[in-house]
Scaffold this motif. Structure first.
Motif, PDB file in Angstrom:
ATOM      1  N   THR A   1      -5.447  -0.195  -4.587  1.00 54.35           N
ATOM      2  CA  THR A   1      -4.281   0.695  -4.621  1.00 54.35           C
ATOM      3  C   THR A   1      -2.996  -0.099  -4.736  1.00 54.35           C
ATOM      4  OG1 THR A   1      -5.447   2.365  -3.320  1.00 54.35           O
ATOM      5  CG2 THR A   1      -3.047   2.518  -3.381  1.00 54.35           C
TER       6      THR A   1
ATOM      7  N   ASP B   1     -16.014   4.233   7.079  1.00 59.40           N
ATOM      8  CA  ASP B   1     -15.070   4.867   6.155  1.00 59.40           C
ATOM      9  C   ASP B   1     -13.691   4.224   6.281  1.00 59.40           C
ATOM     10  OD1 ASP B   1     -17.145   6.542   5.548  1.00 59.40           O
ATOM     11  OD2 ASP B   1     -16.211   8.363   6.347  1.00 59.40           O
ATOM     12  N   GLU B   2     -13.271   3.957   7.504  1.00 58.81           N
ATOM     13  CA  GLU B   2     -11.946   3.384   7.731  1.00 58.81           C
ATOM     14  C   GLU B   2     -11.823   2.000   7.102  1.00 58.81           C
ATOM     15  OE1 GLU B   2      -8.908   2.280  11.435  1.00 58.81           O
ATOM     16  OE2 GLU B   2     -10.950   2.979  11.836  1.00 58.81           O
TER      17      GLU B   2
ATOM     18  N   TRP C   1     -13.571   0.816   4.612  1.00 58.31           N
ATOM     19  CA  TRP C   1     -13.598   0.982   3.155  1.00 58.31           C
ATOM     20  C   TRP C   1     -12.236   1.406   2.624  1.00 58.31           C
ATOM     21  CZ3 TRP C   1     -15.800   0.099  -1.343  1.00 58.31           C
ATOM     22  CH2 TRP C   1     -15.540   0.946  -2.425  1.00 58.31           C
ATOM     23  N   ARG C   2     -11.629   2.406   3.264  1.00 54.04           N
ATOM     24  CA  ARG C   2     -10.315   2.880   2.811  1.00 54.04           C
ATOM     25  C   ARG C   2      -9.278   1.776   2.896  1.00 54.04           C
ATOM     26  NH1 ARG C   2     -11.955   7.880   5.312  1.00 54.04           N
ATOM     27  NH2 ARG C   2     -11.127   7.145   7.301  1.00 54.04           N
ATOM     28  N   ASP C   3      -9.300   1.011   3.979  1.00 61.46           N
ATOM     29  CA  ASP C   3      -8.329  -0.072   4.140  1.00 61.46           C
ATOM     30  C   ASP C   3      -8.522  -1.134   3.057  1.00 61.46           C
ATOM     31  OD1 ASP C   3      -6.267  -1.496   5.852  1.00 61.46           O
ATOM     32  OD2 ASP C   3      -7.874  -2.982   5.824  1.00 61.46           O
TER      33      ASP C   3
ATOM     34  N   ILE D   1      -9.838  -0.755   0.004  1.00 53.56           N
ATOM     35  CA  ILE D   1      -9.414  -0.238  -1.295  1.00 53.56           C
ATOM     36  C   ILE D   1      -7.895  -0.149  -1.377  1.00 53.56           C
ATOM     37  CG2 ILE D   1      -9.443   1.787  -2.805  1.00 53.56           C
ATOM     38  CD1 ILE D   1     -11.988   0.102  -2.909  1.00 53.56           C
ATOM     39  N   GLN D   2      -7.255   0.305  -0.316  1.00 56.28           N
ATOM     40  CA  GLN D   2      -5.797   0.409  -0.331  1.00 56.28           C
ATOM     41  C   GLN D   2      -5.143  -0.966  -0.449  1.00 56.28           C
ATOM     42  OE1 GLN D   2      -4.914   2.596   3.239  1.00 56.28           O
ATOM     43  NE2 GLN D   2      -5.291   4.586   2.293  1.00 56.28           N
TER      44      GLN D   2
ATOM     45  N   ARG E   1       0.827  -1.210   0.000  1.00 53.40           N
ATOM     46  CA  ARG E   1       0.000   0.000   0.000  1.00 53.40           C
ATOM     47  C   ARG E   1       0.862   1.260   0.000  1.00 53.40           C
ATOM     48  NH1 ARG E   1      -3.201  -1.677   5.303  1.00 53.40           N
ATOM     49  NH2 ARG E   1      -0.999  -1.962   5.836  1.00 53.40           N
TER      50      ARG E   1
END
Length: 206
Positions: free
Chosen positions: A65, A53-54, A56-58, A60-61, A14
């Motif tokens: 990503t 949100d956290e 989801w971001r994790d 996707i990363q 990441r």
């Protein structure tokens, strides 16, 4: 790595700088790169309305990503010599499945990225493909495989009547990486027991 006698570099995929460093070290140790398999992933099986949100971001990363960072570095090293890249998507990106909104989005993004890259780098002799596994028996899926009811339901979704093994997926990746498949690019290879495209046999009550 010790068991296989392989060269290993540890990196957080990441982190773009860590990925770049891993490629540089690998090329310094192994010479020109001709094959890269991205097998990084995570699992999040929850309906969209309870995903933070956290989380989801994790997700996707970790999945999308990291795939992009590996793609970007790999093509830099392969543009003059060609090669093969294989990314790991999921059958969930190809079939609507309950509670898979987040992971399906991430894995579908990997497919879109790989298809575009296959077009962009074809003239450089770089092939880009994906495998799309169904449920596979790995440490990541123990919450399902060690739950009798969940395992029974998941197995029933796969028309071939079983979940996948790591070797099922690894052999498909190895096939796509092999230079003998020099005319295969821009493909999504389902390694899923028929999950994405085949209707399982229904058991009808009498």
């Amino acid at each position: 790595a010790e068991e296989l006698g392989a060269f290993a570099v540890t990196a957080d995929t990441r982190d773009s700088a860590a990925v770049a460093n891993a490629f540089t070290k690998s090329r310094g140790e192994l010479g020109p790169l001709n094959g890269v398999a991205h097998c990084v992933g995570s699992l999040l099986l929850k309906p969209a309305h309870i995903i933070t949100d956290e989380a989801w971001r994790d997700l996707i990363q970790t999945n999308l990503t990291s795939s992009f960072f590996v793609l970007r570095e790999a093509v830099k090293h392969m543009r003059n010599s060609g090669g093969s890249l294989v990314f790991t998507s999921s059958a969930a990106a190809l079939r609507g499945m309950i509670n898979h909104e987040a992971i399906a989005a991430a894995k579908a993004g990997i497919i879109g990225m790989a298809l575009a890259a296959a077009a962009s780098y074809a003239r450089s002799g770089i092939r880009v493909n994906c495998v799309a596994p169904g449920l596979t028996d790995t440490p990541l899926t123990t919450s399902i495989t060690q739950n009798e009811a969940a395992m029974k339901a998941s197995t029933a979704l796969h028309p071939l009547g079983r979940i996948g093994t790591p070797n099922d997926v690894a052999s498909a990746i190895a096939w796509l990486l092999n230079p003998e498949q020099s005319w295969v690019t821009g493909q999504v290879l389902g390694v899923d027991g028929g999950l994405a495209n085949v209707q399982p046999r229904l058991t009808l009550a009498s």
